[in-house]
Design an enzyme around this catalytic site. Structure first.
Site, PDB file in Angstrom:
ATOM      1  N   LYS A 243       0.824  -1.220   0.000  1.00 35.16           N
ATOM      2  CA  LYS A 243       0.000   0.000   0.000  1.00 35.16           C
ATOM      3  C   LYS A 243       0.853   1.263   0.000  1.00 35.16           C
ATOM      4  O   LYS A 243       0.605   2.192  -0.747  1.00 35.16           O
ATOM      5  CB  LYS A 243      -0.861   0.101   1.271  1.00 35.16           C
TER       6      LYS A 243
ATOM      7  N   ARG B  46      -9.439   1.539   9.830  1.00 33.35           N
ATOM      8  CA  ARG B  46      -8.991   0.167  10.051  1.00 33.35           C
ATOM      9  C   ARG B  46     -10.006  -0.627  10.868  1.00 33.35           C
ATOM     10  O   ARG B  46      -9.792  -1.814  11.114  1.00 33.35           O
ATOM     11  CB  ARG B  46      -7.673   0.187  10.811  1.00 33.35           C
TER      12      ARG B  46
ATOM     13  N   ARG C  97      11.537  -6.073   4.699  1.00 32.34           N
ATOM     14  CA  ARG C  97      11.346  -4.662   4.341  1.00 32.34           C
ATOM     15  C   ARG C  97      12.331  -3.764   5.100  1.00 32.34           C
ATOM     16  O   ARG C  97      12.594  -3.968   6.284  1.00 32.34           O
ATOM     17  CB  ARG C  97       9.908  -4.316   4.743  1.00 32.34           C
TER      18      ARG C  97
ATOM     19  N   ARG D 190      11.589  -1.290  10.451  1.00 32.96           N
ATOM     20  CA  ARG D 190      10.588  -0.812  11.407  1.00 32.96           C
ATOM     21  C   ARG D 190      10.499  -1.777  12.579  1.00 32.96           C
ATOM     22  O   ARG D 190      10.536  -2.988  12.383  1.00 32.96           O
ATOM     23  CB  ARG D 190       9.221  -0.734  10.712  1.00 32.96           C
TER      24      ARG D 190
ATOM     25  N   ARG E  77      -0.177  -8.468  13.635  1.00 29.71           N
ATOM     26  CA  ARG E  77      -0.782  -7.430  12.776  1.00 29.71           C
ATOM     27  C   ARG E  77      -1.716  -8.073  11.744  1.00 29.71           C
ATOM     28  O   ARG E  77      -2.765  -7.527  11.413  1.00 29.71           O
ATOM     29  CB  ARG E  77       0.317  -6.614  12.088  1.00 29.71           C
TER      30      ARG E  77
HETATM   31  P1  AMP Z   1       0.994   1.107   9.225  1.00 36.77           P
HETATM   32  O1  AMP Z   1       2.186   1.964   8.991  1.00 36.77           O
HETATM   33  O2  AMP Z   1      -0.229   1.568   8.477  1.00 36.77           O
HETATM   34  O3  AMP Z   1       1.268  -0.365   9.028  1.00 36.77           O
HETATM   35  O4  AMP Z   1       0.617   1.291  10.778  1.00 36.77           O
HETATM   36  C1  AMP Z   1       1.522   0.922  11.798  1.00 36.77           C
HETATM   37  C2  AMP Z   1       0.784   0.774  13.121  1.00 36.77           C
HETATM   38  O5  AMP Z   1       0.187   2.046  13.476  1.00 36.77           O
HETATM   39  C3  AMP Z   1      -0.371  -0.204  13.119  1.00 36.77           C
HETATM   40  O6  AMP Z   1       0.055  -1.550  13.330  1.00 36.77           O
HETATM   41  C4  AMP Z   1      -1.214   0.326  14.281  1.00 36.77           C
HETATM   42  O7  AMP Z   1      -0.629  -0.024  15.523  1.00 36.77           O
HETATM   43  C5  AMP Z   1      -1.057   1.836  14.125  1.00 36.77           C
HETATM   44  N1  AMP Z   1      -2.126   2.374  13.252  1.00 36.77           N
HETATM   45  C6  AMP Z   1      -1.972   2.915  12.006  1.00 36.77           C
HETATM   46  N2  AMP Z   1      -3.163   3.308  11.502  1.00 36.77           N
HETATM   47  C7  AMP Z   1      -4.090   2.990  12.444  1.00 36.77           C
HETATM   48  C8  AMP Z   1      -5.504   3.113  12.513  1.00 36.77           C
HETATM   49  N3  AMP Z   1      -6.233   3.614  11.486  1.00 36.77           N
HETATM   50  N4  AMP Z   1      -6.123   2.699  13.649  1.00 36.77           N
HETATM   51  C9  AMP Z   1      -5.431   2.212  14.688  1.00 36.77           C
HETATM   52  N5  AMP Z   1      -4.095   2.029  14.677  1.00 36.77           N
HETATM   53  C10 AMP Z   1      -3.427   2.411  13.577  1.00 36.77           C
END
Ligand code: AMP
Length: 219
Positions: free
Chosen positions: A13, A88, A127, A160, A171
């Site tokens: 994404k 989400r 990654r 990360r 996740r």
């Molecule tokens: P991402 O970079 O989108 O994979 O997000 C990394 C982490 O941020 C996720 O595993 C969640 O812990 C938190 N996070 C990101 N977006 C959301 C969301 N919309 N709602 C809740 N937690 C989020």
């Protein structure tokens, strides 16, 4: 255009979001990035979010909804935006509907990038990202020219903290339980576009452009 991009962790994404942002000249709003930035700056938001992110859990809906609402008030979203990683949960999707109706705007499309779960773990654990410019790499499939160094800005690449296998498994579970139901929610609204996330990055982007093509004269 006002777009959402969805898909399991590791679907690519973020990579597609950068290409979409450039093509359509819209801001890329990633809640994950906003949380990581807040953690880096040790802000109140960062302190609230860190424990959840470290475990691969979701940050509570109220915190996340407020963050997005404030971000969507910025002037740069007037011509459209791409939301990445939000909503989400169904509650976040309901909250987004309310935010958009308060602002008198609506979504044009929800892009769902799908990939078989068998390849996701490999993709995520390999990654690497540049903490300075945000460029993404992979230790097997998208190596930088000099190992561990960003091609674009020369900064040292990092993994990360939530890209380890143990946290990725969590996740993915969270995605299946809490985020996947949103696909049906947006399908019923007639907004869902399913994009095969397998293969070459540019080919995937072409699929997205092709599908969005009929929606905007500038495409
Ligand atoms: P991402 O970079 O989108 O994979 O997000 C990394 C982490 O941020 C996720 O595993 C969640 O812990 C938190 N996070 C990101 N977006 C959301 C969301 N919309 N709602 C809740 N937690 C989020």
């Amino acid at each position: 255009m006002r777009l959402l991009i969805m898909g399991p962790p590791g679907a690519g994404k973020g990579t597609q979001a950068v290409l979409i942002k450039e093509e359509y000249q819209i801001p890329h709003i990633s809640t994950g990035e906003m949380f990581r930035e807040a953690i880096g700056n040790n802000t109140c938001l960062g302190i609230k979010a860190k424990d959840y992110i470290d475990k691969g859990e979701l940050v509570p809906d109220d915190v996340t909804n407020e963050l997005v609402k404030e971000r969507l008030k910025h002037e740069d979203t007037k011509g459209g935006f791409l939301l990445d990683g939000y909503p989400r949960t169904l509650n976040q999707a309901f909250a987004l509907d309310i935010i958009l109706s308060e602002f008198g705007i609506f979504l044009d499309a929800v892009i769902n990038v799908y990939v078989p779960s068998s390849i996701i773990i490999d993709r995520i654990v390999g990654r690497r990202v540049c903490p300075s410019c945000g460029a993404g790499y992979h230790i097997k499939t998208l190596k930088p020219k000099v190992s561990g160094i960003c091609d674009a800005c020369g900064h040292k690449l990092i993994q990360r903290e939530d890209d380890t296998e143990e946290i990725v498994v969590n996740r993915l579970r969270v995605y299946e339980e809490r985020t996947k139901p949103l696909l049906e929610f947006y399908n019923q609204k007639g907004l869902l576009i399913n994009i095969d996330g397998n293969g070459d990055i540019i080919d995937i982007f072409k699929r997205i452009k092709h599908t969005l093509g009929g929606m905007n004269d500038n495409v």
